[in-house]
Enzyme design. Structure first.
Site, PDB file in Angstrom:
ATOM      1  N   GLN A  56      12.434  38.317 -75.609  1.00 51.35           N
ATOM      2  CA  GLN A  56      11.209  37.807 -74.979  1.00 51.35           C
ATOM      3  C   GLN A  56      11.514  37.070 -73.680  1.00 51.35           C
ATOM      4  OE1 GLN A  56       7.956  38.296 -75.930  1.00 51.35           O
ATOM      5  NE2 GLN A  56       8.868  39.744 -77.359  1.00 51.35           N
ATOM      6  N   SER A  57      12.764  37.117 -73.244  1.00 49.48           N
ATOM      7  CA  SER A  57      13.222  36.320 -72.110  1.00 49.48           C
ATOM      8  C   SER A  57      12.520  36.696 -70.807  1.00 49.48           C
ATOM      9  CB  SER A  57      14.731  36.503 -71.953  1.00 49.48           C
ATOM     10  OG  SER A  57      15.180  35.957 -70.738  1.00 49.48           O
ATOM     11  N   ASN A  58      11.988  35.681 -70.121  1.00 52.70           N
ATOM     12  CA  ASN A  58      11.449  35.900 -68.782  1.00 52.70           C
ATOM     13  C   ASN A  58      12.575  36.156 -67.783  1.00 52.70           C
ATOM     14  OD1 ASN A  58       8.759  35.419 -69.607  1.00 52.70           O
ATOM     15  ND2 ASN A  58       9.064  33.212 -69.430  1.00 52.70           N
ATOM     16  N   MET A  60      15.351  37.771 -68.381  1.00 51.00           N
ATOM     17  CA  MET A  60      15.731  39.172 -68.553  1.00 51.00           C
ATOM     18  C   MET A  60      14.879  40.076 -67.672  1.00 51.00           C
ATOM     19  SD  MET A  60      15.214  41.436 -72.031  1.00 51.00           S
ATOM     20  CE  MET A  60      13.435  41.081 -71.954  1.00 51.00           C
TER      21      MET A  60
END
Length: 283
Positions: A56-58, A60
């Site tokens: 869910q990493s922004n 990434m």
């Protein structure tokens, strides 16, 4: 071009919002600031970017967008993920793969040692970005942000930004010693956040960590956070569902002065988070 500043009303108080969410659909918010140095690195100087973390990493998604613009290979490592996440057709993980990200799963028992070994025998055309963009190179982009804030002429003495690794809040505090910098931990507790920031440098005295009154499991649906997010929608600005509600909750409960909130972007992940809320029957 500098991101604009909006004024909003919330719970009878006025706040200001630095609209870093408007910089770019994917490369926005604090991730744009953290990646500023790499964005200004000539494309022929690197070939591969490596990072790791959650799906869910922004960060990434922002790295994936940057690598597509630069024609760099992007390799992203995670612990094993479910089939449901692999098959999602929305959210940060889906969009990152569409942008060309190469995803590699590492078994739980090997993950920590594998990540620790990533910097062994690196060549000059490969660059590693630690989880959440927590790298010294992030300071340059936050110096640009600090300059924009000073040049805005806005008469506030306090800024706020939520924290994962705390990189944005830490470097903002270092760049703007004349301001109070509020943050709150969204991953782990206060001591975890302090340890993450101290890995980069000693904490300045103007950095103020607001301790949440309740701990919420990171990136999991919680009705209280949803209610804060829905209240924020009445301001006509969309905030992210993972970090922003915790920060706004802490500001409303624990501060009284005029504050400039640094919009962290990350709204691209709301689509998949709202689906999780629906699955839990909270919407």
């Amino acid at each position: 071009m500098n991101s604009p500043i909006s004024k909003i009303g919330l719970d009878g108080r006025d706040f200001y919002v630095k609209r870093d969410d408007l910089i770019d659909p994917y490369l926005a918010g604090n991730k744009y600031r953290k990646l500023y140095t790499l964005l200004n690195t000539p494309s022929n100087r690197l070939k591969t970017i490596i990072s790791y973390g959650g799906t869910q990493s922004n960060a990434m998604l922002a790295i994936a967008a940057m690598c597509q613009k630069k024609s760099w290979e992007f390799i992203y490592y995670t612990k094993p993920i479910s089939k449901a996440i692999q098959n999602e057709n929305s959210g940060n993980f889906f969009h990152s793969k569409r942008l060309g990200m190469l995803h590699v799963e590492i078994e739980h028992e090997y993950y920590r040692d594998f990540i620790a070994s990533l910097r062994l025998n690196l060549d000059e055309e490969t660059f590693i970005i630690d989880q959440g963009g927590a790298v010294e190179e992030a300071r340059c982009g936050l110096e640009v942000l600090a300059h924009e804030i000073r040049e805005s002429g806005l008469h506030v003495n306090s800024l706020a930004t939520p924290s994962g690794t705390g990189t944005t809040a830490l470097f903002l505090a270092l760049c703007l010693p004349e301001y109070n910098i509020y943050t709150t931990p969204c991953v782990g507790d206060v001591e975890y956040l302090r340890s993450q920031m101290r890995a980069l440098c000693e904490l300045p005295t103007n950095l103020i960590i607001l301790e949440p009154k309740r701990k919420y499991h990171f990136a999991k649906p919680h009705v209280e956070l949803l209610h804060v997010w829905q209240k924020l929608l009445t301001t006509k600005i969309e905030f992210d569902l993972i970090y922003a509600p915790s920060m706004w909750m802490a500001l409303l409960e624990q501060t009284k002065e005029d504050i400039l909130y640094i919009h962290s972007g990350g709204v691209s992940g709301n689509e998949s988070m709202l689906e999780r809320y629906k699955q839990k029957g909270l919407i």
